[in-house]
Design an enzyme around this catalytic site. Structure first.
Site, PDB file in Angstrom:
ATOM      1  N   HIS A  35       0.844  -1.189   0.000  1.00 20.69           N
ATOM      2  CA  HIS A  35       0.000   0.000   0.000  1.00 20.69           C
ATOM      3  C   HIS A  35       0.883   1.244   0.000  1.00 20.69           C
ATOM      4  O   HIS A  35       2.049   1.190   0.382  1.00 20.69           O
ATOM      5  CB  HIS A  35      -0.830   0.093   1.293  1.00 20.69           C
ATOM      6  CG  HIS A  35      -1.588  -1.133   1.666  1.00 20.69           C
ATOM      7  ND1 HIS A  35      -2.962  -1.200   1.615  1.00 20.69           N
ATOM      8  CD2 HIS A  35      -1.177  -2.342   2.148  1.00 20.69           C
ATOM      9  CE1 HIS A  35      -3.366  -2.392   2.039  1.00 20.69           C
ATOM     10  NE2 HIS A  35      -2.302  -3.097   2.364  1.00 20.69           N
ATOM     11  N   TYR A  36       0.316   2.389  -0.371  1.00 22.14           N
ATOM     12  CA  TYR A  36       0.904   3.646   0.067  1.00 22.14           C
ATOM     13  C   TYR A  36      -0.005   4.241   1.132  1.00 22.14           C
ATOM     14  O   TYR A  36      -1.197   3.931   1.201  1.00 22.14           O
ATOM     15  CB  TYR A  36       1.180   4.621  -1.069  1.00 22.14           C
ATOM     16  CG  TYR A  36       0.020   5.167  -1.885  1.00 22.14           C
ATOM     17  CD1 TYR A  36      -1.189   5.566  -1.316  1.00 22.14           C
ATOM     18  CD2 TYR A  36       0.160   5.357  -3.263  1.00 22.14           C
ATOM     19  CE1 TYR A  36      -2.219   6.104  -2.076  1.00 22.14           C
ATOM     20  CE2 TYR A  36      -0.864   5.891  -4.030  1.00 22.14           C
ATOM     21  CZ  TYR A  36      -2.047   6.264  -3.426  1.00 22.14           C
ATOM     22  OH  TYR A  36      -3.066   6.800  -4.175  1.00 22.14           O
ATOM     23  N   THR A  37       0.579   5.098   1.983  1.00 23.93           N
ATOM     24  CA  THR A  37      -0.200   5.646   3.092  1.00 23.93           C
ATOM     25  C   THR A  37      -1.204   6.687   2.625  1.00 23.93           C
ATOM     26  O   THR A  37      -2.269   6.842   3.225  1.00 23.93           O
ATOM     27  CB  THR A  37       0.725   6.255   4.155  1.00 23.93           C
ATOM     28  OG1 THR A  37       1.667   7.135   3.521  1.00 23.93           O
ATOM     29  CG2 THR A  37       1.475   5.157   4.905  1.00 23.93           C
ATOM     30  N   GLU A 100       2.618  -0.891   4.522  1.00 26.00           N
ATOM     31  CA  GLU A 100       2.322   0.488   4.134  1.00 26.00           C
ATOM     32  C   GLU A 100       3.635   1.198   3.804  1.00 26.00           C
ATOM     33  O   GLU A 100       4.599   1.132   4.572  1.00 26.00           O
ATOM     34  CB  GLU A 100       1.611   1.230   5.267  1.00 26.00           C
ATOM     35  CG  GLU A 100       0.180   0.782   5.518  1.00 26.00           C
ATOM     36  CD  GLU A 100      -0.826   1.431   4.573  1.00 26.00           C
ATOM     37  OE1 GLU A 100      -0.408   2.242   3.712  1.00 26.00           O
ATOM     38  OE2 GLU A 100      -2.028   1.129   4.704  1.00 26.00           O
ATOM     39  N   HIS A 142      -2.572  -3.022  -3.307  1.00 25.12           N
ATOM     40  CA  HIS A 142      -3.922  -2.844  -2.776  1.00 25.12           C
ATOM     41  C   HIS A 142      -4.930  -2.700  -3.916  1.00 25.12           C
ATOM     42  O   HIS A 142      -6.058  -3.196  -3.839  1.00 25.12           O
ATOM     43  CB  HIS A 142      -3.947  -1.607  -1.873  1.00 25.12           C
ATOM     44  CG  HIS A 142      -5.095  -1.572  -0.923  1.00 25.12           C
ATOM     45  ND1 HIS A 142      -5.354  -0.490  -0.111  1.00 25.12           N
ATOM     46  CD2 HIS A 142      -6.071  -2.475  -0.641  1.00 25.12           C
ATOM     47  CE1 HIS A 142      -6.430  -0.734   0.626  1.00 25.12           C
ATOM     48  NE2 HIS A 142      -6.881  -1.925   0.318  1.00 25.12           N
ATOM     49  N   ASP A 152      -3.548   2.388  -4.883  1.00 31.12           N
ATOM     50  CA  ASP A 152      -2.194   2.234  -4.364  1.00 31.12           C
ATOM     51  C   ASP A 152      -1.648   0.812  -4.539  1.00 31.12           C
ATOM     52  O   ASP A 152      -2.424  -0.138  -4.585  1.00 31.12           O
ATOM     53  CB  ASP A 152      -2.152   2.652  -2.887  1.00 31.12           C
ATOM     54  CG  ASP A 152      -3.122   1.892  -1.986  1.00 31.12           C
ATOM     55  OD1 ASP A 152      -4.305   1.778  -2.354  1.00 31.12           O
ATOM     56  OD2 ASP A 152      -2.698   1.428  -0.915  1.00 31.12           O
TER      57      ASP A 152
END
Length: 260
Positions: A35-37, A100, A142, A152
């Site tokens: 994921h990215y945050t 993340e 994700h 993401d």
């Protein structure tokens, strides 16, 4: 005294999150979801992941400078995937490790991922893959497991670099050229074949023969991961050829039988 011992020797710090549970039916994780945050700063992202009541967490957070924070033990079910599915499974949190990656994401300018951050992601994933026997084709984004909701880690994420280090599944994307396409509204056997191929790879897609909005979302997610040169949700020659090459390069046990 630490709340728990880190699962990886390359973890820099532990910031425990209260947001986790037990894996369903003692399921052992055999998937990694990246994921990215998607938040403006590190502090806000860590606070959200580690504060009771937010109902979100991840096992690991990889900072821009390459430091790695662990928030949930790998044996526990972190709450990172939300409503999602892959290869017929719809409790992705129970079968995966969530990572993340600090990046502001599409809503906040979407910067490039620093090289040292990617190096840390690779090292972390390689360790998890070894410990948990995660096959390369089950290192996903994700957006792969939740294509209708998520973008993401996005089209700037260097999946090819990960694959060069043995993390994730990748083939060189077929070039984008002019030619016949399948697009929103098309109803045909070719659309059904596309849907079946996407489902064999693992995507949750309806097998209807109609190129509907759900199919377009899945095609866009596929392009975001495997053919990022053009994100339009149109199944052109490049998209179809790249998908077939990926399927052909999967291990025999890596394909999912599609069923209506």
């Amino acid at each position: 005294m630490r709340a728990f011992e880190p699962d990886s020797s390359i973890v820099s710090d532990i910031i425990p999150s209260p947001n986790y549970g037990e894996r369903s039916k003692a399921r052992q994780p055999d998937m990694i979801v990246l994921h990215y945050t998607g938040m403006p700063d590190v502090e806000g992202a860590l606070a959200r992941l580690c504060t009771a009541g937010t109902d979100v967490s991840a096992h690991y957070v990889v900072l821009e400078d390459g430091r790695i924070v662990q928030c949930v033990p790998e044996t526990r079910r972190a709450w990172h995937a939300g409503v999602s599915s892959w290869a017929g499974e719809d409790d992705i949190n129970s079968c995966s490790i969530g990572i993340e990656i600090i990046n502001r994401g599409h809503d906040w300018g979407y910067p490039e991922y620093p090289l040292r951050q990617i190096a840390a992601v690779i090292a972390l994933c390689r360790g998890i893959m070894l410990r948990r026997k995660v096959p390369a084709h089950r290192v996903l984004g994700h957006s792969d497991v939740a294509p209708a909701r998520k973008k993401d880690p996005g089209e700037k994420f260097p999946w090819h670099s990960l694959a060069n280090s043995g993390v994730g599944h990748w083939v060189t994307p077929a070039p984008v050229v002019r030619g016949e396409t399948l697009m929103l509204g098309t109803i045909s056997d070719e659309v059904l074949s596309l849907q079946q191929a996407l489902a064999r790879y693992g995507y949750g897609v309806p097998l209807t023969g109609k190129y509907d909005a759900a199919t377009m979302e899945v095609v866009t997610a596929f392009q975001r991961h495997f053919r990022p040169a053009r994100l339009d949700g149109v199944a052109d020659h490049s998209t179809l050829s790249t998908l077939q090459a990926l399927l052909a390069s999967l291990p025999a046990e890596g394909t999912t039988v599609a069923s209506k």
